[in-house]
Design a protein around this motif. Structure first.
Motif, mmCIF file in Angstrom:
data_model
loop_
_atom_site.group_PDB
_atom_site.id
_atom_site.type_symbol
_atom_site.label_atom_id
_atom_site.label_comp_id
_atom_site.label_asym_id
_atom_site.label_seq_id
_atom_site.Cartn_x
_atom_site.Cartn_y
_atom_site.Cartn_z
ATOM 1 N N SER A 33 0.856 -1.174 0.000
ATOM 2 C CA SER A 33 0.000 0.000 0.000
ATOM 3 C C SER A 33 0.900 1.234 0.000
ATOM 4 C CB SER A 33 -0.923 -0.003 1.222
ATOM 5 O OG SER A 33 -1.840 1.076 1.159
ATOM 6 N N SER A 34 0.326 2.403 0.170
ATOM 7 C CA SER A 34 1.104 3.635 0.223
ATOM 8 C C SER A 34 0.350 4.640 1.070
ATOM 9 C CB SER A 34 1.310 4.196 -1.191
ATOM 10 O OG SER A 34 0.074 4.659 -1.719
ATOM 11 N N ILE A 35 1.043 5.710 1.459
ATOM 12 C CA ILE A 35 0.376 6.734 2.259
ATOM 13 C C ILE A 35 -0.717 7.422 1.436
ATOM 14 C CG2 ILE A 35 2.302 7.137 3.814
ATOM 15 C CD1 ILE A 35 3.077 9.561 2.121
ATOM 16 N N TYR A 36 -0.555 7.429 0.116
ATOM 17 C CA TYR A 36 -1.573 8.050 -0.728
ATOM 18 C C TYR A 36 -2.839 7.195 -0.768
ATOM 19 C CZ TYR A 36 2.664 10.463 -2.053
ATOM 20 O OH TYR A 36 3.845 11.165 -2.012
ATOM 21 N N ALA A 37 -2.649 5.874 -0.794
ATOM 22 C CA ALA A 37 -3.801 4.974 -0.732
ATOM 23 C C ALA A 37 -4.492 5.089 0.624
ATOM 24 C CB ALA A 37 -3.356 3.539 -0.981
ATOM 25 N N GLU A 39 -4.534 7.720 2.507
ATOM 26 C CA GLU A 39 -5.234 9.004 2.496
ATOM 27 C C GLU A 39 -6.569 8.871 1.765
ATOM 28 O OE1 GLU A 39 -3.810 13.580 1.754
ATOM 29 O OE2 GLU A 39 -3.419 12.148 0.139
ATOM 30 N N GLY A 40 -6.554 8.143 0.647
ATOM 31 C CA GLY A 40 -7.784 7.908 -0.098
ATOM 32 C C GLY A 40 -8.806 7.130 0.709
ATOM 33 N N THR A 41 -8.330 6.175 1.503
ATOM 34 C CA THR A 41 -9.228 5.399 2.359
ATOM 35 C C THR A 41 -9.936 6.303 3.369
ATOM 36 O OG1 THR A 41 -7.877 3.402 2.129
ATOM 37 C CG2 THR A 41 -9.341 3.519 4.050
ATOM 38 N N LEU A 42 -9.202 7.254 3.932
ATOM 39 C CA LEU A 42 -9.800 8.209 4.877
ATOM 40 C C LEU A 42 -10.871 9.064 4.192
ATOM 41 C CD1 LEU A 42 -6.556 9.377 6.699
ATOM 42 C CD2 LEU A 42 -8.400 8.016 7.711
ATOM 43 N N HIS A 139 -27.218 6.161 -11.532
ATOM 44 C CA HIS A 139 -26.067 7.055 -11.612
ATOM 45 C C HIS A 139 -25.009 6.515 -10.665
ATOM 46 C CE1 HIS A 139 -24.403 11.474 -11.566
ATOM 47 N NE2 HIS A 139 -23.520 10.584 -11.962
ATOM 48 N N ILE A 140 -23.904 6.010 -11.227
ATOM 49 C CA ILE A 140 -22.799 5.460 -10.451
ATOM 50 C C ILE A 140 -21.741 6.542 -10.281
ATOM 51 C CG2 ILE A 140 -21.155 3.563 -10.263
ATOM 52 C CD1 ILE A 140 -24.076 2.651 -10.584
ATOM 53 N N VAL A 141 -21.347 6.831 -9.051
ATOM 54 C CA VAL A 141 -20.355 7.875 -8.787
ATOM 55 C C VAL A 141 -19.173 7.266 -8.036
ATOM 56 C CG1 VAL A 141 -19.899 10.128 -7.756
ATOM 57 C CG2 VAL A 141 -22.192 9.605 -8.644
ATOM 58 N N ASP A 142 -17.970 7.499 -8.558
ATOM 59 C CA ASP A 142 -16.769 6.946 -7.945
ATOM 60 C C ASP A 142 -15.832 8.081 -7.527
ATOM 61 O OD1 ASP A 142 -15.292 4.527 -7.255
ATOM 62 O OD2 ASP A 142 -13.833 5.174 -8.742
ATOM 63 N N LEU A 143 -15.458 8.103 -6.262
ATOM 64 C CA LEU A 143 -14.542 9.109 -5.728
ATOM 65 C C LEU A 143 -13.104 8.711 -6.000
ATOM 66 C CD1 LEU A 143 -13.577 11.457 -3.863
ATOM 67 C CD2 LEU A 143 -13.927 9.900 -1.925
ATOM 68 N N LYS A 144 -12.345 9.624 -6.587
ATOM 69 C CA LYS A 144 -10.901 9.457 -6.745
ATOM 70 C C LYS A 144 -10.245 10.609 -5.984
ATOM 71 C CE LYS A 144 -11.197 6.003 -9.664
ATOM 72 N NZ LYS A 144 -10.900 4.620 -9.190
ATOM 73 N N TYR A 145 -9.532 10.313 -4.903
ATOM 74 C CA TYR A 145 -8.974 11.394 -4.088
ATOM 75 C C TYR A 145 -7.566 11.788 -4.520
ATOM 76 C CZ TYR A 145 -8.770 14.492 -0.089
ATOM 77 O OH TYR A 145 -8.703 15.624 0.698
ATOM 78 N N GLY A 146 -6.950 11.007 -5.395
ATOM 79 C CA GLY A 146 -5.612 11.346 -5.859
ATOM 80 C C GLY A 146 -5.610 12.588 -6.738
ATOM 81 N N LYS A 147 -4.479 13.243 -6.803
ATOM 82 C CA LYS A 147 -4.368 14.454 -7.623
ATOM 83 C C LYS A 147 -3.230 14.366 -8.639
ATOM 84 C CE LYS A 147 -1.743 16.766 -3.926
ATOM 85 N NZ LYS A 147 -1.654 17.966 -3.071
ATOM 86 N N GLY A 148 -2.580 13.205 -8.705
ATOM 87 C CA GLY A 148 -1.459 13.052 -9.623
ATOM 88 C C GLY A 148 -1.872 12.725 -11.041
ATOM 89 N N VAL A 149 -2.965 11.969 -11.199
ATOM 90 C CA VAL A 149 -3.424 11.530 -12.511
ATOM 91 C C VAL A 149 -4.895 11.877 -12.671
ATOM 92 C CG1 VAL A 149 -3.748 9.556 -14.044
ATOM 93 C CG2 VAL A 149 -1.757 9.628 -12.538
#
Length: 390
Positions: A33-37, A39-42, A139-149
Motif C-alpha cells: 500500500s502507500s500513504i496516498y492509498a 489518504e484515499g481510504t480516509l 447514476h454510479i459515482v466513484d470518488l478518486k482522491y488522488g491528484k497526480g493523474v
C-alpha cells in the motif's frame, strides 16, 4: 469500506482486460500500500459517514485523519482539506439526488454497496462508492482522491463493472434503461461523466469482460504492455514492458526523424520516462536490501542544510553577534493556495473571489485526444496577455 479484494478486481480491470498475463505475474510480488492509498481510504470513509449521517463514524475518521497527518507531515495536508473536499462532494451529490427526486420521488441513494459480478468474472465482486437509483435510471459515482493523474469516466472499465453489478442488483426494482457514470476527483476539480444504455452495458459484459476474465485466469495468459502497466506489481521487472519501451531504440538508427516520427516518439515519451523511473526506484530498493545490480551502487545524494536548534536559540545567538531580530525575518503575505487552505474553499470564494484571476496557461504539448482547444497559429505572447502585474 471493503476489507478484501477480488482476484480480478474492478480497480485493476483496465490492466487485466488489456494484459491477461499481468494477474499471474503480479501475484508473484508482495501486495503493498502507500500513504496516498491510506489518504484515499480516509476520504472514502468520510464520504460514507456523511452520506449515512453517521456522526460516530465521522468522528472516528476525523480522529484517524488528524493522527495520520501528524505522522505524515510530508503530505503537507490536513483533516480540514479532506473535510472541505468531501463536504463539497456531498453537496454535489445532494444536488444530483434532488434533481432525480423531481423526476421520481422514490429515488434512493446507496453508499458503499458491494456488488456481485460472478456472472461475468469468476469470483468477481466490487464495492461502489455511491449509486443514485430511480425508475429507468442509475447514476454510479466513484470518488478518486488522488491528484497526480486525471481520471476520465469515458469507457472506464472500473466504472462500467460497478454499473454492471448495480444493474444486476437493482434492475428488478427500477427497470433500468440508462446508466450514467461519474468520476469525482475533488482536489483537481475533475468531474468526468459518461453514459451507456443498459443493453449496451450488458453486451460489453458478455463480449469484453467474460472472455477477458476467462483468459486472465489461464496458465499461459499472454502479456501486452501499455499505459495500464502503471500500477502493475510486476511493472519494474516485466520483460514485456521493457521490450515495449525499447522499441523506441529503432528511431536511433535514423539520421533524421520525420514530423510523423517525432509525433510517434512524443506519444511514448511519458510512458518511457515512467518506465525508467520505475527501474531506478526498483534498483535503489534492491541494493538497499543487500542485492547487487551490476554496475550500480547507492551513494549519498545532494543534501540541504537545515537548522538543528529551536528558533529562540537561533535568534539569541544571532543577536549576540550583532544581528537584530527583525533582520532575521521577512514579512510577506501567504500565497493564494495557503490563504485558501486557511479559510477553506467556500469562505475563500465568498471573501476573496472577486480578487482572484486565472490567466491562460503556458503553451504545452498535448495529444490530439486532449479535450482542450488548440492554440496553434496564435501568438504565444497572447497567452499571457491577461496576467496581472504585481
Amino acid at each position: 469500506m471493503p476489507s478484501k479484494h477480488a482476484r480480478l478486481n474492478c480497480s485493476s480491470s483496465s490492466r487485466w482486460i488489456n494484459c491477461s498475463g499481468s494477474i499471474r505475474l503480479g501475484e508473484q510480488f508482495p501486495q503493498t500500500s502507500s500513504i496516498y492509498a491510506d489518504e484515499g481510504t480516509l476520504a472514502h470513509a468520510t464520504l460514507e459517514a456523511l452520506i449515512k449521517g453517521d456522526a460516530e463514524a465521522y468522528t472516528r475518521v476525523q480522529n484517524k485523519a488528524i493522527d495520520f497527518y501528524k505522522k505524515h507531515p510530508e503530505l503537507d495536508d490536513s483533516w480540514g482539506s479532506i473535510n472541505d473536499n468531501i463536504g463539497e462532494m456531498k453537496n454535489w451529490l445532494d444536488g444530483q439526488l434532488e434533481a432525480e427526486k423531481e423526476k421520481d420521488p422514490a429515488t434512493q441513494i446507496y453508499s458503499e454497496q458491494q456488488v456481485n459480478l460472478t456472472d461475468y468474472i469468476p469470483g468477481g465482486f466490487g464495492t461502489t462508492d455511491v449509486t443514485i437509483a430511480r425508475t429507468g435510471f442509475l447514476h454510479i459515482v466513484d470518488l478518486k482522491y488522488g491528484k497526480g493523474v486525471r481520471v476520465s469516466a469515458q469507457d472506464n472499465s472500473q466504472l462500467r463493472l460497478y454499473a454492471l453489478g448495480m444493474l444486476e442488483m437493482l434492475d428488478m426494482i427500477y427497470d433500468v434503461k440508462q446508466i450514467r457514470m461519474t468520476i469525482y476527483q475533488p482536489r483537481i476539480e475533475n468531474i468526468s461523466t459518461d453514459e451507456i444504455s443498459a443493453s449496451d452495458l450488458r453486451a460489453w459484459g458478455d463480449e469484453v469482460i467474460r472472455p477477458a476474465a476467462k483468459l486472465a485466469l489461464t496458465k499461459d495468459a499472454p502479456f501486452h504492455a501499455g499505459s495500464w502497466c502503471q500500477f502493475c506489481p510486476a511493472r519494474n521487472t516485466c520483460r514485456e514492458r521493457a521490450e515495449h519501451n525499447m522499441e523506441l531504440a529503432s528511431y536511433m538508427e535514423k539520421a533524421v526523424l520525420s514530423d510523423k516520427e517525432i509525433g510517434e516518439v512524443l506519444g511514448r515519451v511519458d510512458e518511457l520516462t515512467k518506465w525508467a523511473d520505475d527501474l531506478k526506484a526498483s534498483a535503489l530498493t534492491k541494493i538497499q536490501e543487500g542485492e547487487e545490480i551490476p554496475g550500480w551502487k547507492v551513494v549519498e545524494g545532494r543534501s540541504i542544510r537545515k537548522f538543528v536548534a529551536p528558533e529562540k536559540t537561533l535568534v539569541s545567538v544571532a543577536e549576540k553577534a550583532g544581528f537584530a531580530k527583525p533582520l532575521l525575518y521577512e514579512t510577506r503575505m501567504l500565497t493564494l493556495s495557503q490563504i485558501e487552505k486557511l479559510m477553506g474553499k467556500k469562505i475563500f470564494a465568498e471573501v476573496m473571489g472577486d480578487y482572484v484571476a486565472k490567466p491562460a496557461g503556458k503553451p504545452t504539448l498535448a495529444p490530439e485526444s486532449d479535450k482542450r482547444p488548440s492554440i496553434v497559429g496564435g501568438n504565444p505572447a497572447d497567452v499571457f496577455a491577461g496576467e496581472i502585474d504585481e
